[in-house]
Design an enzyme around this catalytic site. Sequence first.
Site, PDB file in Angstrom:
ATOM      1  N   TRP A 103       0.821  -1.224   0.000  1.00 40.20           N
ATOM      2  CA  TRP A 103       0.000   0.000   0.000  1.00 40.20           C
ATOM      3  C   TRP A 103       0.845   1.260   0.000  1.00 40.20           C
ATOM      4  O   TRP A 103       0.438   2.278  -0.571  1.00 40.20           O
ATOM      5  CB  TRP A 103      -0.994  -0.016   1.150  1.00 40.20           C
ATOM      6  N   ASP A 173      -1.558   6.652   6.446  1.00 39.17           N
ATOM      7  CA  ASP A 173      -2.660   5.809   5.973  1.00 39.17           C
ATOM      8  C   ASP A 173      -2.953   4.807   7.080  1.00 39.17           C
ATOM      9  O   ASP A 173      -2.185   3.887   7.320  1.00 39.17           O
ATOM     10  CB  ASP A 173      -2.225   5.102   4.683  1.00 39.17           C
ATOM     11  N   LYS A 197     -12.185  -1.577   6.204  1.00 40.55           N
ATOM     12  CA  LYS A 197     -11.362  -2.569   6.871  1.00 40.55           C
ATOM     13  C   LYS A 197     -11.812  -2.724   8.320  1.00 40.55           C
ATOM     14  O   LYS A 197     -12.083  -3.818   8.774  1.00 40.55           O
ATOM     15  CB  LYS A 197      -9.881  -2.165   6.825  1.00 40.55           C
TER      16      LYS A 197
HETATM   17  C1  LIG Z   1      -7.492  -1.322   1.467  1.00 41.53           C
HETATM   18  C2  LIG Z   1      -6.443  -0.319   1.647  1.00 41.53           C
HETATM   19  C3  LIG Z   1      -6.349   0.807   0.808  1.00 41.53           C
HETATM   20  C4  LIG Z   1      -7.248   1.042  -0.394  1.00 41.53           C
HETATM   21  O1  LIG Z   1      -8.583   1.140  -0.091  1.00 41.53           O
HETATM   22  P1  LIG Z   1      -9.702   1.165  -1.240  1.00 41.53           P
HETATM   23  O2  LIG Z   1     -10.891   1.704  -0.510  1.00 41.53           O
HETATM   24  O3  LIG Z   1      -9.887  -0.218  -1.739  1.00 41.53           O
HETATM   25  O4  LIG Z   1      -9.249   2.099  -2.288  1.00 41.53           O
HETATM   26  C5  LIG Z   1      -5.344   1.700   1.059  1.00 41.53           C
HETATM   27  N1  LIG Z   1      -4.486   1.529   2.087  1.00 41.53           N
HETATM   28  C6  LIG Z   1      -4.544   0.462   2.903  1.00 41.53           C
HETATM   29  C7  LIG Z   1      -3.561   0.323   4.008  1.00 41.53           C
HETATM   30  C8  LIG Z   1      -5.524  -0.492   2.715  1.00 41.53           C
HETATM   31  O5  LIG Z   1      -5.580  -1.562   3.521  1.00 41.53           O
END
Ligand SMILES: *Cc1c(COP(=O)(O)O)cnc(C)c1O
Length: 362
Positions: A103, A173, A197
Amino acid sequence: MKYNRTFNFSAGPAMMPECVLEEIRDEMMNYRGSGMCVMEMSHRSKVFQQIVDEAEADLRELMGIPDNYKVLFVQGGGTLQFAMVPMNLMKNGKACYVETGAWSKKAIAEAKKYGEVTVIASSADKNFSYIPDCSDLPIPEDCDYVYICENETINGTTWNKLPNTKGHILVSDQSSMFLSKPCNVSDYGLIWAGVQKNVGPAGMAVVIIREDLIRDDLDPKTPIYMKYKTHADAGSMYNTPNCWAIYCCGKVFKYLKSIGGLEEMHKRNIAKAKVIYDFLDSSKLFKGAVVPEDRSLMNIPFVTGDKDLDAAVVAASKEAGFDNLKGHKSVGGLRASVYNAMPIEGAQALVEFLTKFEAEHK
Ligand SMILES: *Cc1c(COP(=O)(O)O)cnc(C)c1O
């Protein structure tokens, strides 16, 4: 306690607290006497405004968000933030990124379109199985921000100590660890998280941004939707927001408050992950993919070392009633994602299953 729903170990979208789903079901046809489902409501209605206001207030209370930070609910999931961050925060056109896995690599690739990106540390040398030492990195004076992915969902690493940014703004993030433990918001300039998540349904990100970082002097070609200022000025309702996600996330915020907040959630997450890590550490067949000090409490990748056997575990796990244990293709093997809403019974049941599998494959 008998758990009669599937233990879903998906990396996302993922499980939500059962009691929250029940509340949503009960309000489905007629939200609090409105005669409507939240899905049918005008986002300009009083009743919806109250839902947004409460969601923000509850999140602020849970995380202790200082008054000089804005909370934004933005569509485009997590991925849109890979572009929004550099578009809005690159004043000098320079940013530093730490590369810790899949990511952060995506974030780096996107940011490169908007300016000069320096990768100041990386764990690529060992297949992203650890978090590099970031206590004394060469950060250029004119760097606009330092970016990290605080929990690498695919690789299964987490930051237990934030990097020393030497006074520069930290952007994080937190998608796969959001609200999993207490967070000192003032350590950051910007925190963002895709909600699917650890919180609610897919299709939205929460952005927590320090007010002085919200600028209006961006490239004039910047789409209106992609300016943080647009969302900040309009209380996240410049256009029709993801009303459903805001409503569901608001319920989860209330649920977290009801169990004792993020400290209690953290305790439960530690206990839950320990069930699985203790097993992996004692197993002769299965092995964790990450160094012990940097292991994630949320995403636990592990392998047998034999591709066919890994596939056999996945197949048997499905038969046993578990779901989504297959590891990401870049790491292989298996991955158990045990977010906030996974009950400890799920971790225990998984270990029971793996123990039995191991005994049968000596
Ligand atoms: C899932 C995830 C993303 C991307 O999320 P989307 O909503 O699918 O675009 C970005 N960063 C991390 C750490 C993630 O687990």
